[in-house]
Design a protein around this motif. Structure first.
Motif, mmCIF file in Angstrom:
data_model
loop_
_atom_site.group_PDB
_atom_site.id
_atom_site.type_symbol
_atom_site.label_atom_id
_atom_site.label_comp_id
_atom_site.label_asym_id
_atom_site.label_seq_id
_atom_site.Cartn_x
_atom_site.Cartn_y
_atom_site.Cartn_z
ATOM 1 N N PHE A 1 0.807 -1.214 0.000
ATOM 2 C CA PHE A 1 0.000 0.000 0.000
ATOM 3 C C PHE A 1 0.842 1.267 0.000
ATOM 4 C CE2 PHE A 1 -2.298 3.436 2.107
ATOM 5 C CZ PHE A 1 -3.488 3.455 1.389
ATOM 6 N N GLU A 2 1.960 1.279 0.741
ATOM 7 C CA GLU A 2 2.716 2.521 0.905
ATOM 8 C C GLU A 2 3.234 3.062 -0.418
ATOM 9 O OE1 GLU A 2 2.977 -0.123 2.805
ATOM 10 O OE2 GLU A 2 2.408 0.622 4.795
ATOM 11 N N ILE A 3 3.694 2.188 -1.311
ATOM 12 C CA ILE A 3 4.193 2.664 -2.601
ATOM 13 C C ILE A 3 3.041 3.215 -3.438
ATOM 14 C CG2 ILE A 3 4.074 0.432 -3.820
ATOM 15 C CD1 ILE A 3 6.706 1.160 -5.207
ATOM 16 N N SER A 4 1.869 2.587 -3.330
ATOM 17 C CA SER A 4 0.703 3.074 -4.069
ATOM 18 C C SER A 4 0.185 4.384 -3.497
ATOM 19 C CB SER A 4 -0.411 2.021 -4.045
ATOM 20 O OG SER A 4 0.006 0.835 -4.679
ATOM 21 N N GLU A 5 0.261 4.515 -2.183
ATOM 22 C CA GLU A 5 -0.170 5.767 -1.543
ATOM 23 C C GLU A 5 0.702 6.932 -2.014
ATOM 24 O OE1 GLU A 5 -0.963 7.570 2.947
ATOM 25 O OE2 GLU A 5 0.333 5.814 2.684
ATOM 26 N N HIS A 6 2.009 6.726 -2.072
ATOM 27 C CA HIS A 6 2.888 7.800 -2.540
ATOM 28 C C HIS A 6 2.654 8.079 -4.020
ATOM 29 C CE1 HIS A 6 6.151 10.578 -2.663
ATOM 30 N NE2 HIS A 6 6.858 9.845 -3.496
ATOM 31 N N GLY A 7 2.401 7.039 -4.804
ATOM 32 C CA GLY A 7 2.079 7.248 -6.215
ATOM 33 C C GLY A 7 0.835 8.090 -6.385
ATOM 34 N N TYR A 8 -0.184 7.826 -5.557
ATOM 35 C CA TYR A 8 -1.407 8.625 -5.619
ATOM 36 C C TYR A 8 -1.103 10.073 -5.265
ATOM 37 C CZ TYR A 8 -6.291 9.937 -5.243
ATOM 38 O OH TYR A 8 -7.509 10.541 -5.448
ATOM 39 N N GLU A 9 -0.275 10.273 -4.246
ATOM 40 C CA GLU A 9 0.094 11.626 -3.841
ATOM 41 C C GLU A 9 0.775 12.370 -4.986
ATOM 42 O OE1 GLU A 9 2.346 13.618 -0.022
ATOM 43 O OE2 GLU A 9 3.296 11.899 -0.983
ATOM 44 N N ILE A 10 1.624 11.672 -5.743
ATOM 45 C CA ILE A 10 2.309 12.291 -6.880
ATOM 46 C C ILE A 10 1.304 12.715 -7.945
ATOM 47 C CG2 ILE A 10 3.831 11.801 -8.839
ATOM 48 C CD1 ILE A 10 5.494 10.044 -6.899
ATOM 49 N N LEU A 11 0.358 11.832 -8.276
ATOM 50 C CA LEU A 11 -0.637 12.174 -9.299
ATOM 51 C C LEU A 11 -1.498 13.349 -8.848
ATOM 52 C CD1 LEU A 11 -1.837 8.643 -10.500
ATOM 53 C CD2 LEU A 11 0.041 10.049 -11.374
ATOM 54 N N PHE A 12 -1.886 13.346 -7.594
ATOM 55 C CA PHE A 12 -2.652 14.461 -7.027
ATOM 56 C C PHE A 12 -1.851 15.751 -7.134
ATOM 57 C CE2 PHE A 12 -4.218 17.180 -3.676
ATOM 58 C CZ PHE A 12 -5.569 16.898 -3.552
ATOM 59 N N ALA A 13 -0.542 15.669 -6.833
ATOM 60 C CA ALA A 13 0.308 16.864 -6.866
ATOM 61 C C ALA A 13 0.478 17.390 -8.289
ATOM 62 C CB ALA A 13 1.666 16.545 -6.251
ATOM 63 N N ILE A 14 0.507 16.501 -9.283
ATOM 64 C CA ILE A 14 0.581 16.954 -10.674
ATOM 65 C C ILE A 14 -0.632 17.820 -11.005
ATOM 66 C CG2 ILE A 14 0.393 16.158 -13.079
ATOM 67 C CD1 ILE A 14 2.145 13.747 -12.242
ATOM 68 N N CYS A 15 -1.805 17.368 -10.586
ATOM 69 C CA CYS A 15 -3.023 18.152 -10.825
ATOM 70 C C CYS A 15 -2.972 19.475 -10.070
ATOM 71 C CB CYS A 15 -4.251 17.351 -10.410
ATOM 72 S SG CYS A 15 -4.482 15.794 -11.303
ATOM 73 N N ALA A 16 -2.538 19.432 -8.808
ATOM 74 C CA ALA A 16 -2.458 20.655 -8.013
ATOM 75 C C ALA A 16 -1.464 21.634 -8.610
ATOM 76 C CB ALA A 16 -2.067 20.308 -6.573
ATOM 77 N N ALA A 17 -0.317 21.129 -9.085
ATOM 78 C CA ALA A 17 0.697 22.006 -9.680
ATOM 79 C C ALA A 17 0.150 22.712 -10.913
ATOM 80 C CB ALA A 17 1.937 21.197 -10.043
#
Length: 352
Positions: A306-322
């Motif tokens: 889960f932890e690697i997937s959680e960080h991956g989700y955070e990255i995708l979310f951050a791309i949208c936020a950026a």
């Protein structure tokens, strides 16, 4: 010493649900499929015809309350993931096998993470392409040092951000040894996929910087380069790793190539088995076997933890936020950015 057999309750009999069912069946020495739940009585009749021993349900909570399984597997849309994790915690589930993406918001993702930590639930997210022969070949080339030290990773997929992009950001992290990203910049546009079951912008482009100095680019959607005919849309993707002495790439459709320090100026190319139902079942079986091994011994952490997937989700979310905020976004994300990103994109993105 004989290894334990873990009891499984499965929710969802769509395409991915049947894949998970096949994975557990392929590991019948480690898993006992105790119960299956679906809103479709026709599908439940079909699964009952395959094995009369299965208990069948149309209500997930009733299934968990009556069977108390070791493993709760669900192949459902992301908008109900949190409620299912809450059920898993309530009924003492030891492990969860779930589909991607983890959720539809970062808030839900972090709540899922909190619940699983507090209740000791081991979670795997089905980024199963790591088990493909072509990806295994790519990892072998990278780990051998044949392309030197990794300096840049490029992931591209024709599928959209939270459908296929969630796979490929995960594979970027995996091929980079699990090193996390510390900042991203991004661009997103297009609203036609925001009402999809995996709501996403039509196109997303992100630049990543990892803590070990490696940089990365991920592009998802209709502007992503196409290497395959239209009928192979869902396998039209590529993960490329650039090193100090060459590069290598792999696709989920089975192709791979490498230009290495010992390839004598030639591009080495190969074709593993192309994507097919048989390949899908084979890698699902390996993915599922590794879940049993991790449940036996927590030191044998599953590659799709889960932890690697959680960080991956955070990255995708951050791309949208950026993209929406016109800025670089540093990770980990701060609480002020925990907005409803899907809702923001619905409101703020222009029509294409």
């Amino acid at each position: 010493m004989e290894k334990p057999v873990y009891r499984v309750a499965l929710l969802g009999l769509g395409n991915r649900g049947w894949s998970h069912l096949a994975g557990f069946r392929a590991n019948a020495d480690r898993f006992w499929i105790q119960a299956v739940c679906s809103s479709s009585r026709d599908k439940l009749r079909t699964v009952k015809e395959q094995d009369e021993a299965y208990l069948t349900y149309t209500d997930a909570e009733q299934m968990l309350a009556e069977t108390r399984p070791d493993v709760f597997c669900f192949a459902t849309p992301p908008n109900v993931r949190l409620s299912l994790i809450q059920l898993a915690a309530r009924y003492g589930v030891k492990a969860v096998a779930m589909e991607k993406p983890i959720a539809n918001s970062l808030q839900e993702t972090r709540e899922i993470s909190r619940l699983c930590r507090e209740h000791g639930i081991q979670v795997v997210v089905c980024h199963q392409h790591k088990y493909l022969p072509s990806f295994a070949k790519l990892m072998q080339v990278v780990r051998s040092g044949e392309i030197g030290d990794v300096v840049r990773i490029h992931a591209k997929t024709r599928g959209w951000l939270y459908n296929s992009g969630t796979h490929f950001v995960d594979y970027m992290l995996w091929i980079n040894g699990g090193n996390e990203a510390d900042w991203v910049v991004g661009h997103v546009h297009g609203k036609s996929k925001l009402d999809d079951s995996h709501p996403s912008p039509d196109f997303a482009l992100g630049e990543l910087h990892f803590k070990n100095g490696v940089t990365g680019v991920i592009e998802c959607g209709y502007l992503s380069p196409s290497y395959l005919p239209p009928e192979r849309f869902w396998t039209d993707n590529r993960l490329t790793v650039y090193g100090t002495h060459g590069y290598a790439w792999a696709e989920t459709d089975g192709r791979w190539a490498a230009f290495t320090r010992h390839s004598h100026g030639r591009l080495l190319e190969g074709q593993e088995l192309p994507w097919s139902p048989a390949v899908k079942d084979a890698i699902q079986a390996e993915y599922t076997k590794d879940l049993a091994d991790w449940m036996d011994d927590r030191s044998k952490r599953h590659p799709c933890h889960f932890e690697i997937s959680e960080h991956g989700y955070e990255i995708l979310f951050a791309i949208c936020a950026a993209s929406l905020d016109h800025t670089r976004v540093d990770l980990p994300l701060q609480s002020g950015l925990h907005a409803d990103m899907i809702g923001r994109m619905m409101q703020e993105l222009p029509e294409v």
